[in-house]
Design an enzyme around this catalytic site. Structure first.
Site, PDB file in Angstrom:
ATOM      1  N   LYS A 181      36.539  37.492  34.990  1.00 48.18           N
ATOM      2  CA  LYS A 181      36.799  39.119  35.216  1.00 48.18           C
ATOM      3  C   LYS A 181      37.275  39.290  33.785  1.00 48.18           C
ATOM      4  CE  LYS A 181      38.352  39.796  40.081  1.00 48.18           C
ATOM      5  NZ  LYS A 181      39.460  39.908  40.615  1.00 48.18           N
ATOM      6  N   TYR A 235      32.579  45.941  44.957  1.00 47.38           N
ATOM      7  CA  TYR A 235      33.519  46.009  45.735  1.00 47.38           C
ATOM      8  C   TYR A 235      33.764  47.021  47.129  1.00 47.38           C
ATOM      9  CZ  TYR A 235      36.436  43.387  42.111  1.00 47.38           C
ATOM     10  OH  TYR A 235      36.781  41.723  41.794  1.00 47.38           O
ATOM     11  N   PHE A 281      43.847  50.748  44.664  1.00 43.20           N
ATOM     12  CA  PHE A 281      44.151  50.294  44.096  1.00 43.20           C
ATOM     13  C   PHE A 281      42.980  50.299  43.148  1.00 43.20           C
ATOM     14  CE2 PHE A 281      44.050  46.643  46.688  1.00 43.20           C
ATOM     15  CZ  PHE A 281      42.532  46.071  46.770  1.00 43.20           C
ATOM     16  N   ARG A 320      36.865  29.414  46.798  1.00 44.58           N
ATOM     17  CA  ARG A 320      37.640  30.052  47.022  1.00 44.58           C
ATOM     18  C   ARG A 320      38.990  29.962  47.317  1.00 44.58           C
ATOM     19  NH1 ARG A 320      38.202  35.963  47.249  1.00 44.58           N
ATOM     20  NH2 ARG A 320      39.746  35.584  49.785  1.00 44.58           N
ATOM     21  N   THR A 361      44.161  35.602  46.393  1.00 44.83           N
ATOM     22  CA  THR A 361      44.576  36.782  45.901  1.00 44.83           C
ATOM     23  C   THR A 361      45.802  36.779  44.662  1.00 44.83           C
ATOM     24  OG1 THR A 361      42.744  37.630  47.331  1.00 44.83           O
ATOM     25  CG2 THR A 361      43.663  39.645  45.413  1.00 44.83           C
ATOM     26  N   ARG A 413      44.061  30.493  39.556  1.00 39.38           N
ATOM     27  CA  ARG A 413      44.986  32.044  39.135  1.00 39.38           C
ATOM     28  C   ARG A 413      46.490  31.249  39.233  1.00 39.38           C
ATOM     29  NH1 ARG A 413      42.808  34.858  44.054  1.00 39.38           N
ATOM     30  NH2 ARG A 413      40.311  35.992  42.636  1.00 39.38           N
ATOM     31  N   ASN A 469      43.899  39.254  37.117  1.00 44.61           N
ATOM     32  CA  ASN A 469      43.570  37.702  38.270  1.00 44.61           C
ATOM     33  C   ASN A 469      42.621  37.049  37.838  1.00 44.61           C
ATOM     34  OD1 ASN A 469      42.068  39.079  39.635  1.00 44.61           O
ATOM     35  ND2 ASN A 469      42.851  38.986  41.837  1.00 44.61           N
ATOM     36  N   HIS A 495      36.551  36.129  40.552  1.00 45.17           N
ATOM     37  CA  HIS A 495      36.847  36.078  41.387  1.00 45.17           C
ATOM     38  C   HIS A 495      35.623  35.385  42.271  1.00 45.17           C
ATOM     39  CE1 HIS A 495      34.533  38.261  44.962  1.00 45.17           C
ATOM     40  NE2 HIS A 495      32.982  38.270  44.632  1.00 45.17           N
ATOM     41  N   GLU A 498      26.432  40.087  46.860  1.00 47.33           N
ATOM     42  CA  GLU A 498      26.471  39.688  45.402  1.00 47.33           C
ATOM     43  C   GLU A 498      25.542  38.675  45.148  1.00 47.33           C
ATOM     44  OE1 GLU A 498      30.594  38.033  45.984  1.00 47.33           O
ATOM     45  OE2 GLU A 498      31.212  39.539  47.130  1.00 47.33           O
TER      46      GLU A 498
HETATM   47  P1  RTP Z   1      38.161  38.896  44.679  1.00 50.71           P
HETATM   48  O1  RTP Z   1      37.580  39.786  45.372  1.00 50.71           O
HETATM   49  O2  RTP Z   1      38.424  39.204  43.224  1.00 50.71           O
HETATM   50  O3  RTP Z   1      37.880  37.700  44.476  1.00 50.71           O
HETATM   51  O4  RTP Z   1      39.425  38.926  45.754  1.00 50.71           O
HETATM   52  P2  RTP Z   1      40.030  38.756  46.348  1.00 50.71           P
HETATM   53  O5  RTP Z   1      38.532  39.025  47.571  1.00 50.71           O
HETATM   54  O6  RTP Z   1      40.497  37.767  47.045  1.00 50.71           O
HETATM   55  O7  RTP Z   1      41.148  40.489  47.128  1.00 50.71           O
HETATM   56  P3  RTP Z   1      40.050  41.254  47.581  1.00 50.71           P
HETATM   57  O8  RTP Z   1      41.177  41.826  48.023  1.00 50.71           O
HETATM   58  O9  RTP Z   1      38.831  41.627  47.791  1.00 50.71           O
HETATM   59  O10 RTP Z   1      40.608  42.770  45.757  1.00 50.71           O
HETATM   60  C1  RTP Z   1      39.478  42.735  45.527  1.00 50.71           C
HETATM   61  C2  RTP Z   1      40.538  42.496  44.227  1.00 50.71           C
HETATM   62  O11 RTP Z   1      41.200  43.930  43.400  1.00 50.71           O
HETATM   63  C3  RTP Z   1      42.624  42.919  42.965  1.00 50.71           C
HETATM   64  N1  RTP Z   1      43.795  43.913  44.238  1.00 50.71           N
HETATM   65  N2  RTP Z   1      44.580  44.666  43.060  1.00 50.71           N
HETATM   66  N3  RTP Z   1      47.515  45.843  45.288  1.00 50.71           N
HETATM   67  C4  RTP Z   1      46.513  45.302  44.368  1.00 50.71           C
HETATM   68  O12 RTP Z   1      46.842  46.014  43.097  1.00 50.71           O
HETATM   69  C5  RTP Z   1      45.243  45.048  43.826  1.00 50.71           C
HETATM   70  N4  RTP Z   1      45.144  44.379  45.902  1.00 50.71           N
HETATM   71  C6  RTP Z   1      43.876  43.644  45.066  1.00 50.71           C
HETATM   72  C7  RTP Z   1      42.636  42.056  42.679  1.00 50.71           C
HETATM   73  O13 RTP Z   1      42.105  41.792  40.937  1.00 50.71           O
HETATM   74  C8  RTP Z   1      41.663  41.633  43.149  1.00 50.71           C
HETATM   75  O14 RTP Z   1      40.874  40.074  43.358  1.00 50.71           O
END
Ligand code: RTP
Length: 150
Positions: free
Chosen positions: A12, A52, A60, A88, A94, A105, A115, A118, A129
């Site tokens: 990122k 996304y 968020f 992962r 996350t 991370r 973070n 991705h 993707e």
């Molecule tokens: P990623 O897609 O980036 O690998 O992350 P992930 O599946 O582990 O998590 P996801 O829930 O899909 O969230 C995507 C990205 O959104 C940001 N995020 N911010 N509470 C918050 O402020 C919040 N929660 C999620 C993070 O950058 C997360 O990686």
């Protein structure tokens, strides 16, 4: 049973800004994954909203899109045994505060909104993707992993 998979991994904008691209690539190489696509992209808001799409209703979401559009990202596809799940686990949880030390991370991040990286969360999302970020297709070649790992 383990199967050969492809996963979409992205450094990122904060990872690029902090000079962590080489470190992240090195971890995937050393683990035994094969790099099959790589590019530096400054993605548009429209493109990131597609990436996304599942998070569209989240509070968020606007901040996430702004952060992801704030600078270039490194888009990659890595191939290997259980690449999605293992990718992962290499990234870590996350929220970096919950990420184990030894994960990307867990070693380099503190905030969920910054973070670093991705990774696809399932084989089906990896396929979507990869198609979104690499419509031109992946790079076909043989390296020593074919013989020594697989
Ligand atoms: P990623 O897609 O980036 O690998 O992350 P992930 O599946 O582990 O998590 P996801 O829930 O899909 O969230 C995507 C990205 O959104 C940001 N995020 N911010 N509470 C918050 O402020 C919040 N929660 C999620 C993070 O950058 C997360 O990686």
């Amino acid at each position: 049973m383990s199967t050969k998979e492809q996963t979409y991994i992205m450094v990122k904008p904060d990872g690029v800004q902090r000079g962590l691209v080489g470190e992240i690539i090195a971890r995937f190489e050393k683990r035994g994954f094969k790099l099959v696509a790589l590019k530096l992209v400054h993605a548009t808001t429209e493109h990131l909203e597609k990436h996304y799409a599942d998070l569209k209703g989240k509070p968020f979401f606007p901040g996430l899109i702004k952060y992801m559009a704030s600078g270039p990202v490194v888009a990659m596809v890595w191939e290997g045994l259980d690449a999605v799940k293992t990718g992962r686990s290499m990234l870590g949880a996350t929220n970096p505060l919950a990420s184990a030390p030894g994960t990307i991370r867990g070693d380099y991040a503190l905030a969920v909104g910054r973070n670093i990286c991705h990774g696809s969360d399932a084989v089906e999302s990896a396929q979507k993707e990869i198609a979104l970020w690499f419509p031109e297709g992946l790079v076909q070649y043989t390296n020593t992993l074919e013989e020594w790992v697989f």
